[in-house]
Design a protein around this motif. Structure first.
Motif, PDB file in Angstrom:
ATOM      1  N   LEU A 210     -52.041   0.474  70.317  1.00 17.10           N
ATOM      2  CA  LEU A 210     -51.221   0.043  71.447  1.00 17.10           C
ATOM      3  C   LEU A 210     -51.581  -1.370  71.885  1.00 17.10           C
ATOM      4  CD1 LEU A 210     -48.949   1.202  73.149  1.00 17.10           C
ATOM      5  CD2 LEU A 210     -50.663   2.058  74.759  1.00 17.10           C
TER       6      LEU A 210
ATOM      7  N   ASP B 257     -41.961  -0.095  70.776  1.00 18.67           N
ATOM      8  CA  ASP B 257     -42.902   0.936  71.209  1.00 18.67           C
ATOM      9  C   ASP B 257     -42.481   2.325  70.728  1.00 18.67           C
ATOM     10  OD1 ASP B 257     -40.716   0.417  73.030  1.00 18.67           O
ATOM     11  OD2 ASP B 257     -41.593   1.881  74.394  1.00 18.67           O
TER      12      ASP B 257
ATOM     13  N   THR C  88     -46.833  10.068  66.065  1.00 19.34           N
ATOM     14  CA  THR C  88     -47.462   9.420  67.216  1.00 19.34           C
ATOM     15  C   THR C  88     -48.772   8.750  66.815  1.00 19.34           C
ATOM     16  OG1 THR C  88     -48.738  11.374  67.847  1.00 19.34           O
ATOM     17  CG2 THR C  88     -46.485  11.198  68.714  1.00 19.34           C
ATOM     18  N   ASN C  89     -49.258   7.903  67.704  1.00 18.38           N
ATOM     19  CA  ASN C  89     -50.564   7.291  67.476  1.00 18.38           C
ATOM     20  C   ASN C  89     -51.669   8.338  67.419  1.00 18.38           C
ATOM     21  OD1 ASN C  89     -49.296   4.826  67.510  1.00 18.38           O
ATOM     22  ND2 ASN C  89     -50.002   4.240  69.547  1.00 18.38           N
TER      23      ASN C  89
ATOM     24  N   ASP D 205     -55.393   5.370  69.397  1.00 15.61           N
ATOM     25  CA  ASP D 205     -54.192   5.056  70.162  1.00 15.61           C
ATOM     26  C   ASP D 205     -54.370   3.739  70.910  1.00 15.61           C
ATOM     27  OD1 ASP D 205     -51.595   5.735  71.559  1.00 15.61           O
ATOM     28  OD2 ASP D 205     -52.946   5.746  73.278  1.00 15.61           O
TER      29      ASP D 205
ATOM     30  N   ARG E  66     -46.211   2.945  70.249  1.00 14.59           N
ATOM     31  CA  ARG E  66     -46.698   4.264  70.661  1.00 14.59           C
ATOM     32  C   ARG E  66     -46.368   5.342  69.625  1.00 14.59           C
ATOM     33  NH1 ARG E  66     -48.185   4.234  76.013  1.00 14.59           N
ATOM     34  NH2 ARG E  66     -47.496   2.405  77.207  1.00 14.59           N
ATOM     35  N   GLU E  67     -45.204   5.178  68.981  1.00 12.56           N
ATOM     36  CA  GLU E  67     -44.750   6.169  68.009  1.00 12.56           C
ATOM     37  C   GLU E  67     -43.747   5.526  67.079  1.00 12.56           C
ATOM     38  OE1 GLU E  67     -43.200   9.045  70.781  1.00 12.56           O
ATOM     39  OE2 GLU E  67     -41.163   8.233  70.648  1.00 12.56           O
TER      40      GLU E  67
END
Length: 328
Positions: free
Chosen positions: A34, A281, A18-19, A30, A40-41
């Motif tokens: 984004l 995303d 993940t971020n 993040d 996002r991941e």
């Protein structure tokens, strides 16, 4: 000769990065990731896992959907620039693992454009060989070529695989008819997206320290401009070849590099947002596997129905780009 996609499949590793986790690993946030990429991941391979391992579940799903087994496959074409080894190639390694020894097995390297280029090679093989069943695989373990100290690139990439099975058409009821494909390259600007280290110009030497040249290096601003302009032009070309317009297109699946490129391309072409398939995303940029994963997932999610016209486009290192039109 009419050539159809009999089956599709995709696979991503179970490990999700993940971020929030990247915030701990490198100077980023993040919000920064984004805002600039829409990611996002991303999924990353496990320790000891390689590209051929990622490809197997995607291949199994595509064969099952196509109604074939591994023994029916006559040719294996793998699009990748992160093979398990420099030699043997990834296609041979995968064929061995799938019990396909004895078939023709080759790799195609066009970086992020690899999937459609491999499909074009597959189309040629189907034309040449009667009763050919061509397995096209796009797979990259891109995080194995990611510099985790470079915050401008390490946030972009993920790992994954997609697969398709190609044959000649058997009748008017066939879905997945490949109407046309177009491809271009421009080596004059190839230095905007590179992995230099390890080639014959910059070979490995025993005892050398591995430097940044062995990982993906990118001039993001220049890649953005070339990607949007060239994918737009080649999409127009493939539509014109087939006597189609954007109004005829039901779903648009571009290379999932980052959301800014996808949105800029869609806006430039005039494609309504609801027609554009996006999964960057959740997966990040999976290189050659990008459009392969997106196409298979769109079909799995019901975003592609019988009778739909799908416009696909890719862009990658080289620089290379292409587009294809598929009637489902």
């Amino acid at each position: 000769m009419d050539i159809v996609i009999r089956g599709l499949g995709f696979n991503v590793p179970s490990r999700v990065l993940t971020n929030a986790e990247l915030e701990i690993m490198v100077e980023t946030s993040d919000e920064w990731i984004l805002t600039r990429t829409g990611i996002r991941e991303r999924h990353i391979i496990a320790e000891g896992e390689a590209s051929s391992d990622l490809a197997i579940p995607a291949v199994e799903h595509a064969l099952k959907e196509a109604g074939f087994t591994a023994k029916d496959v006559t040719h294996v074409v793998v699009a990748t620039f992160t093979p398990d080894f420099v030699c043997p190639n990834c296609a041979t390694t995968l064929a061995n693992k799938m019990g396909m020894n004895g078939v023709m097995a080759i790799d195609v390297n066009a970086a992020c454009s690899g999937y459609l280029n491999a499909m074009q090679v597959g189309r040629g093989l189907v034309c040449l060989v009667e009763n050919a069943v061509v397995l096209v695989v796009a797979v990259d373990a891109l995080t194995s070529r990611t510099n985790w100290e470079d915050r401008t690139t390490c946030v972009l990439f993920g790992d994954g695989a997609g697969a398709a099975v190609l044959t000649r058409t058997t009748g008017a009821d066939d879905e997945g008819l490949i109407l046309d494909m177009e491809f271009r390259c421009d080596g004059n600007v190839g230095d905007h997206l590179t992995v230099i280290g390890g080639g014959s110009r910059h070979p490995y030497r025993a005892g050398d320290v591995v430097g940044p040249e062995y990982f993906v290096q990118m001039n993001g601003r220049e890649v953005f401009k070339h990607a949007v302009r060239n994918m737009d032009a080649i999409c127009s070309k493939v539509l014109s070849n087939c006597g189609k317009t954007l109004d005829d297109v039901d779903i648009f699946i571009p290379h999932q590099a980052n959301l800014r490129i996808i949105e800029a391309l869609g806006d430039r072409m005039g494609v309504p947002r609801e027609k554009v398939f996006v999964n960057v995303d959740r997966y990040g940029n999976t290189s050659a596997a990008s459009v392969a994963i997106a196409l298979a997932e769109a079909r799995q999610l019901g975003r592609i129905k019988r009778g739909d016209l799908a416009l696909l486009t890719t862009f990658g290192g080289g620089l290379t780009w292409g587009a294809g039109l598929v009637q489902f």
